[in-house]
Design a protein around this motif. Structure first.
Motif, short mmCIF file in Angstrom:
data_model
loop_
_atom_site.label_atom_id
_atom_site.label_comp_id
_atom_site.label_asym_id
_atom_site.label_seq_id
_atom_site.Cartn_x
_atom_site.Cartn_y
_atom_site.Cartn_z
N THR A 467 0.86 -1.18 0.00
CA THR A 467 0.00 0.00 0.00
C THR A 467 0.90 1.23 0.00
N ARG A 468 0.68 2.08 -0.97
CA ARG A 468 1.56 3.24 -1.16
C ARG A 468 0.85 4.50 -0.65
N PHE A 469 1.45 5.13 0.36
CA PHE A 469 0.85 6.30 1.01
C PHE A 469 1.42 7.60 0.47
N GLY A 470 0.62 8.67 0.56
CA GLY A 470 1.13 10.02 0.43
C GLY A 470 1.67 10.45 1.78
N ASN A 471 1.88 11.74 1.96
CA ASN A 471 2.31 12.24 3.26
C ASN A 471 1.14 12.11 4.23
N VAL A 472 1.40 11.52 5.38
CA VAL A 472 0.34 11.25 6.35
C VAL A 472 0.28 12.39 7.36
N LEU A 473 -0.85 13.11 7.34
CA LEU A 473 -1.03 14.26 8.22
C LEU A 473 -0.95 13.84 9.68
N GLY A 474 -0.12 14.52 10.44
CA GLY A 474 -0.07 14.28 11.87
C GLY A 474 0.82 13.13 12.28
N SER A 475 1.41 12.41 11.32
CA SER A 475 2.29 11.30 11.69
C SER A 475 3.62 11.85 12.21
N ASN A 476 4.35 11.01 12.93
CA ASN A 476 5.63 11.43 13.50
C ASN A 476 6.57 11.92 12.40
N GLY A 477 7.10 13.13 12.59
CA GLY A 477 8.04 13.67 11.63
C GLY A 477 7.41 14.38 10.45
N SER A 478 6.07 14.44 10.40
CA SER A 478 5.42 15.09 9.26
C SER A 478 5.42 16.60 9.44
N ILE A 495 10.06 26.64 5.24
CA ILE A 495 9.64 25.87 4.07
C ILE A 495 10.82 25.78 3.12
N THR A 496 10.99 24.61 2.53
CA THR A 496 12.16 24.42 1.68
C THR A 496 12.11 25.25 0.41
N HIS A 497 10.91 25.35 -0.21
CA HIS A 497 10.80 26.04 -1.51
C HIS A 497 9.37 26.53 -1.67
N PRO A 498 9.15 27.70 -2.26
CA PRO A 498 7.78 28.23 -2.40
C PRO A 498 6.87 27.38 -3.27
N ASN A 499 7.46 26.55 -4.15
CA ASN A 499 6.62 25.75 -5.06
C ASN A 499 6.49 24.29 -4.66
N VAL A 500 7.07 23.89 -3.53
CA VAL A 500 7.03 22.49 -3.15
C VAL A 500 5.58 22.09 -2.82
N SER A 501 5.17 20.91 -3.29
CA SER A 501 3.80 20.43 -3.04
C SER A 501 3.85 18.94 -2.70
N ARG A 502 2.82 18.49 -2.01
CA ARG A 502 2.75 17.09 -1.59
C ARG A 502 1.31 16.59 -1.62
N TYR A 503 1.17 15.26 -1.77
CA TYR A 503 -0.12 14.62 -1.57
C TYR A 503 -0.28 14.33 -0.08
N PHE A 504 -1.50 14.55 0.43
CA PHE A 504 -1.72 14.32 1.85
C PHE A 504 -2.89 13.37 2.09
N MET A 505 -2.78 12.61 3.16
CA MET A 505 -3.86 11.76 3.62
C MET A 505 -3.80 11.72 5.15
N THR A 506 -4.92 11.42 5.77
CA THR A 506 -4.95 11.34 7.23
C THR A 506 -4.47 9.96 7.68
N ILE A 507 -4.12 9.86 8.97
CA ILE A 507 -3.70 8.57 9.52
C ILE A 507 -4.82 7.55 9.36
N SER A 508 -6.06 8.00 9.59
CA SER A 508 -7.21 7.10 9.47
C SER A 508 -7.34 6.58 8.05
#
Length: 647
Positions: A467-478, A495-508
């Motif tokens: 199972t491949r996750f995006g960035n998990v909101l609220g997880s350790n180190g996020s 913030i590293t860069h003004p244009n940096v973007s990520r996919y997010f999902m909750t822990i649930s």
């Protein structure tokens, strides 16, 4: 009765204040007494009106008996329809209906008695105007008493401790919003005070709802004096679209109001509502609706089975443990190498699931001898593999550690699962494994490839699922906890860069995908969520600053620090040479990635592990690039290896 005594006892104890708002209800005998008094008053008024009109009653010698009979009959029907049983302060039109039934049946009974007396004596016992006057007067006074009492309590509750309460405007005038407002009104212990309603409708500005004004959104946010009378807006996120949520949030925060989020009243008991109201969180502002999967197969796979969860003390692993515990497995083995978090989780789970059998194991997954004893002892049916190193810059500096945990650890667990005939092995992976630019992503892609190769190996019966996750909101180190800490310290947010973007999902959501993939997977698949559009980290930071009550770039500065080693601007969920297949759920897809021969894969992994033991960084990275050809180092000391020939 005790509450009533306590309330009036205050008259003689110190402050001499009758604490009426602490009364949960008026005792039934008092309600009956009041209703009987109303009946008597209604009878007296009925006869008084006829007397003033100079109308002579029938059977004047038996006037007392007539009145007594009327009282007795009405009391009988009061007990039949239980008009006294409702809580006065929560009276509704259903209570009016019961009063009408009670008085109506009384009048009908007396009409029958009139019919009999007319047959026997030639005239009715009661004059008909008296009966109808009595019906109208008694119903009106009884219901009026209930409405006045209800309004009196509402006023007391509304202003009890009003200075310390949060004055809220409920967004919307639909059923869900009105139910929420009514729950706030009727509960004195809530820390919120209803002060009005907000709506986009322009036809409601003169209307009053539950005794409070309805304000049009344009008029409200143009009137600074009006805004100053409120502390927060209260929304129900479930009934709003993403655009509506963004609009209300922006308007409120830009005008200095807090944004509170309430659950649907239908999803919880009224008494639990106050605990459900909370300040709007950044997790509520994903660019899509939250994903939730209901699947009976998930429950069946775990019921009375032995389950192993590695990395079980982590943010994702611990949530997996909590969800699996709800399916009544025979045993859950929670494995982690972090001693303190594992102990804290043990205390929590033993209290929360007292009837569930747990085994908490302190172990390192790179230690195959330790793992084999565990597999031999417990004979698992399901293995959830969430143990991993995931911090990109740290792994970039210490690549051999990623090999020991992310590669060797996964290999150990997978081979033992095959050996001991585990039914299903489900691994947590990451979108950083797609076209990786860092060691962490490459090590996770290597683990993915090994599982896919092992799936098709000789004599294998285990289903290996990824199972491949995006960035998990609220997880350790996020990023979310990091931003919260930076805001609490007064900034700046980095913030590293003004244009940096990520996919997010909750822990649930992450756990939903893991459990779903593990339940339906046939082996060798990579399950991914449709996570909508990626979110710009800069936008995320600005929203978090606003939600915390500050102004971006004024109260809290935003500082750009440059991309870290191995980091890229945009993440991807699917590699360029993969084929995606839609499952029967719109939110879930399967990625079919190219694989390599198992024997070749095994030889390469042995070589990269041997290089990691020797602490040879260059050799480790070169071998990772051979295993994962799409691995192109970015902003890293290993960029020089991008064009080198495979070892």
């Amino acid at each position: 009765m005790k509450k009533l005594n306590d309330a009036f006892a205050a008259l003689y104890n110190g402050d001499n204040i009758v604490k009426l708002t602490e009364l949960r209800y008026i005792p039934r005998w008092i309600v009956i007494l009041i209703d009987v008094s109303i009946i008597l008053l209604s009878i007296l008024l009925s006869y008084f009106f006829l007397e003033k009109l100079h109308v002579n009653v029938n059977f004047p010698k038996y006037l007392f008996e007539q009145k007594l009979l009327l009282i007795v009959v009405n009391m009988l029907f009061m007990f039949v329809f239980k008009t006294y049983a409702g809580i006065i302060r929560h009276s509704t039109f259903f209570d009016l209906f019961k009063i009408i039934l009670s008085s109506g049946c009384t009048v009908c009974t007396l009409l029958l008695i009139n019919l009999e007396t007319e047959i026997l004596f030639g005239k009715p016992l009661y004059l008909y105007p008296i009966l109808f006057l009595y019906f109208f007067i008694s119903v009106s006074i009884m219901f009026f008493f209930r409405m006045v009492t209800k309004q009196f309590f509402n006023i007391l509750i509304d202003y009890k401790g009003s200075s310390s309460k949060v004055k809220v405007a409920v967004v919307g005038v639909g059923d869900a919003s009105v139910s929420l407002a009514r729950a706030i009104l009727h509960n004195a212990n809530y820390s919120y005070r209803l002060s009005g309603f907000l709506t986009k409708r322009s036809d409601s500005h003169k209307a009053v709802l539950l005794g409070h004004k309805i304000y049009n959104i344009d008029h409200f946010f143009r009137n600074k004096d009006l805004i100053s009378q409120f502390d927060a807006v209260l929304i129900i996120k479930e009934i709003m679209t993403k655009d509506e949520l963004e609009e209300w949030m922006t308007l409120a925060l830009d005008n200095g109001l807090k944004v509170l989020n309430a659950p649907m009243l239908s999803k919880m008991h009224d008494s639990d509502l106050v605990g459900g109201i909370r300040q709007l969180q950044i997790e509520d502002l994903l660019n899509r609706k939250p994903i939730k999967i209901e699947n009976e197969e998930v429950k069946r796979r775990h019921f009375e089975r032995n389950v192993l969860i590695t990395g079980g003390a982590g943010s994702i692993g611990s949530e997996i443990v909590r969800k699996v515990a709800q399916f009544s497995p025979s045993l859950i083995v929670v494995l982690d190498q972090a001693e303190s978090p594992l102990y804290e989780l043990e205390l929590e789970l033993l209290e929360k699931f007292p009837n569930q059998e747990f085994k908490f194991v302190l172990a390192d997954i790179s230690n195959n001898y330790r793992l084999e004893k565990i597999f031999e002892t417990y004979q698992f049916s399901m293995v959830y593999h969430a143990a991993a190193y995931k911090h990109v810059p740290l792994i970039e500096e210490n690549p051999y550690e990623a090999i020991f945990v992310n590669v060797l650890g996964t290999k150990n667990l997978a081979l033992l699962s095959k050996k001991y005939k585990v039914n299903r092995f489900v691994m947590v992976s990451t979108d950083k494994a797609v076209n990786p630019t860092n060691v962490m992503g490459a090590s996770k892609r290597t683990a993915e490839l090994f599982l896919q190769c092992l799936q098709n190996s000789e004599n294998n019966t285990t289903k290996f699922i990824i199972t491949r996750f995006g960035n998990v909101l609220g997880s350790n180190g996020s990023v979310i906890p990091l931003f919260r800490k930076q805001i609490e310290k007064g900034g700046p947010i980095t913030i590293t860069h003004p244009n940096v973007s990520r996919y997010f999902m909750t822990i649930s959501e992450a756990c939903e995908l893991l459990l779903y993939g593990g339940a339906i997977g046939c082996g060798g698949e990579i399950y991914i969520f449709n996570l909508g559009e990626p979110i710009k980290i800069l936008d995320l930071a600005r929203k978090m600053i606003k939600l915390s009550g500050f102004i971006p770039d004024k109260d809290i500065k935003i500082k750009f620090i440059g991309l870290r080693p191995g980091e890229k601007l945009y993440e991807e969920l699917v590699s360029n040479n993969a084929v995606t297949i839609q499952t029967h759920l719109q939110e879930v897809m399967v990625s079919k990635d190219p694989t390599i021969d198992f024997n070749l894969m095994e030889r390469l992994i042995k070589k990269v592990i041997k290089s990691a033991v020797k602490r040879d960084k260059v050799q480790v990275i070169a071998l990772l690039k051979e295993i994962v050809p799409e691995f192109v180092s970015n902003n890293s000391e290993y960029e020089m290896l991008n064009r080198t020939m495979p070892i």
